[in-house]
Motif scaffolding. Structure first.
Motif, PDB file in Angstrom:
ATOM      1  N   THR A 160       0.813  -1.225   0.000  1.00 52.72           N
ATOM      2  CA  THR A 160       0.000   0.000   0.000  1.00 52.72           C
ATOM      3  C   THR A 160       0.841   1.267   0.000  1.00 52.72           C
ATOM      4  O   THR A 160       0.365   2.327  -0.397  1.00 52.72           O
ATOM      5  N   SER A 161       2.094   1.154   0.435  1.00 53.79           N
ATOM      6  CA  SER A 161       2.925   2.359   0.558  1.00 53.79           C
ATOM      7  C   SER A 161       3.740   2.659  -0.696  1.00 53.79           C
ATOM      8  O   SER A 161       4.095   3.811  -0.948  1.00 53.79           O
ATOM      9  N   THR A 185      -4.843  -8.323   6.942  1.00 55.59           N
ATOM     10  CA  THR A 185      -4.744  -6.873   7.135  1.00 55.59           C
ATOM     11  C   THR A 185      -4.364  -6.177   5.833  1.00 55.59           C
ATOM     12  O   THR A 185      -4.944  -5.147   5.461  1.00 55.59           O
ATOM     13  N   THR A 186      -3.396  -6.752   5.128  1.00 52.15           N
ATOM     14  CA  THR A 186      -2.936  -6.158   3.864  1.00 52.15           C
ATOM     15  C   THR A 186      -4.037  -6.178   2.818  1.00 52.15           C
ATOM     16  O   THR A 186      -4.218  -5.208   2.070  1.00 52.15           O
ATOM     17  N   LYS A 196      -7.224  -6.013   3.273  1.00 49.57           N
ATOM     18  CA  LYS A 196      -8.184  -4.950   3.594  1.00 49.57           C
ATOM     19  C   LYS A 196      -7.626  -3.580   3.216  1.00 49.57           C
ATOM     20  O   LYS A 196      -8.336  -2.737   2.650  1.00 49.57           O
ATOM     21  N   GLN A 197      -6.350  -3.353   3.507  1.00 50.19           N
ATOM     22  CA  GLN A 197      -5.728  -2.063   3.191  1.00 50.19           C
ATOM     23  C   GLN A 197      -5.694  -1.817   1.682  1.00 50.19           C
ATOM     24  O   GLN A 197      -5.966  -0.701   1.218  1.00 50.19           O
ATOM     25  N   ASP A 206      -9.242  -1.085   0.477  1.00 45.43           N
ATOM     26  CA  ASP A 206      -9.645   0.262   0.899  1.00 45.43           C
ATOM     27  C   ASP A 206      -8.997   1.328   0.018  1.00 45.43           C
ATOM     28  O   ASP A 206      -9.645   2.300  -0.381  1.00 45.43           O
ATOM     29  N   LYS A 207      -7.722   1.126  -0.276  1.00 46.10           N
ATOM     30  CA  LYS A 207      -7.019   2.102  -1.115  1.00 46.10           C
ATOM     31  C   LYS A 207      -7.546   2.067  -2.543  1.00 46.10           C
ATOM     32  O   LYS A 207      -7.658   3.108  -3.207  1.00 46.10           O
TER      33      LYS A 207
END
Length: 364
Positions: A109-110, A162-163, A165-166, A169-170
């Motif tokens: 995500t980053s 978790t990843t 979902k992130q 979302d993004k």
């Protein structure tokens, strides 16, 4: 051209393909390394030809189950330094039925590059393209901290969820994607994979590595192509029957049946023609309005691209680069991962935004 410089690849001077036949993936990897990557850290000098390479095709034997009708294209990414490769991948991506964006799970995500690739290519894979789904593949899920290894299985699976979902979302915040696609629940797929764990099963079962899910994804693509082929075969069979009936003896009402069919055919052709005329007029209306808006706002758009607020200097160099490269500027250096500047795309945004909705109505 001095032939002594190309003794290892005489095919280059002849403009033909260079072919390698290998028994193992390791052997193939060793042979093509000088054509695929720049190994500046190597102690031994070996001539490298990767800047000359436009395309590499790898054929995998005994993979009909997965790859009989599927071609996996590993594209170099946005803003490749090799101009021909950069142009080639943009022409390829519009023909892809599925797009995979691959990133290390630690930077899923980053990392800006992956999301910039998606953002910059969405107009290529959107309206008019073949794309039906986008998948985000997070790799190296087995790469965890030392203090997590005592409970590696739980830590890996928790981070995977978790990843996912992130990433989702993004993805939902990507406005450009929503413009070009009718984004449904199944449009974005997120996979968290580990090739090491798939082979060794040290912390995860094979199913938990999600590589079987990727394989199933490929099988579904294969099945879709197979069903299409079967449909075409059935259609051909029907046409053959019609042809057979046409050539055989028929009853006295043959002429009457032909007249009815001919009349219906004319009506349907007229209906299709009317639909095409309506679509043409709608597109022409949208484009005309878009051209008008582009002309009215072109100066504002150009100033925004060439001299954005808050940034000083380098305007001349940017304009020079845009003029030299057909309206496209690719920032150089590793000081920061700046996005490619495409003045053509910016000037065309008015036309794109107006025609996109109409396009989706006619080509859902």
């Amino acid at each position: 051209m001095d032939r002594t410089h190309f003794r290892e690849i005489p095919e280059f001077r002849l403009s033909v393909k260079k072919i390698f036949l290998c028994d193992t993936a390791e052997e193939l990897s060793e042979k093509i390394t000088c054509y695929t990557r720049s190994d500046t850290q190597s102690d031994t000098f070996k001539r490298q030809y990767w800047p000359l390479v436009k395309c590499i095709t790898i054929k995998v034997p005994n993979s009909k189950d997965l790859l009989e009708h599927v071609v996996l294209v590993d594209l170099p990414g946005n803003g490749d330094s090799n101009k021909s490769r950069d142009e080639m991948w943009k022409s390829f991506v519009g023909n892809c039925s599925a797009v995979w964006i691959v990133s290390d799970i630690a930077r899923a995500t980053s990392e800006k590059e992956s999301w910039e690739i998606l953002d910059s290519t969405v107009s290529l894979i959107g309206p008019g393209g073949e794309c039906r789904s986008i998948s985000f593949i997070c790799t190296k899920t087995d790469d965890i901290e030392e203090n997590q290894k005592a409970d590696a299985h739980t830590c890996i699976l928790r981070r995977n969820e978790t990843t996912k979902k992130q990433v989702r979302d993004k993805f939902t915040k990507q406005k450009e994607v929503k413009k070009h696609f009718s984004v449904g629940n199944d449009f974005l797929k997120v996979f968290t994979v580990s090739s090491k764990e798939y082979q060794k099963e040290k912390h995860l079962q094979q199913e938990e590595t999600e590589i079987p899910k990727l394989m199933e994804f490929l099988r579904n693509l294969n099945d879709r192509r197979t069903k299409t082929s079967e449909y075409v075969s059935e259609a051909y069979g029907i046409l053959s029957l019609i042809q057979g009936a046409k050539s055989s003896d028929m009853t006295d009402n043959k002429e009457e049946v032909c007249q009815v069919l001919e009349q219906r055919l004319k009506e349907k052709i007229k209906s299709i023609g009317q639909s095409m005329d309506d679509a043409y007029k709608a597109f022409e209306r949208c484009l005309s309005k878009g051209v008008q808006q582009s002309e009215e706002s072109c100066e504002k758009i150009m100033n925004k691209v060439i001299a954005p607020r808050g940034k000083k200097g380098s305007g001349y160099q940017l304009v020079k680069s845009l003029c030299k490269n057909g309206g496209v500027h690719k920032p150089k250096g590793k000081r920061e991962r700046r996005r490619e500047i495409n003045l053509n795309e910016s000037l065309a945004t008015c036309m794109r935004s107006l025609i996109d909705e109409e396009f989706k109505k006619h080509f859902p």
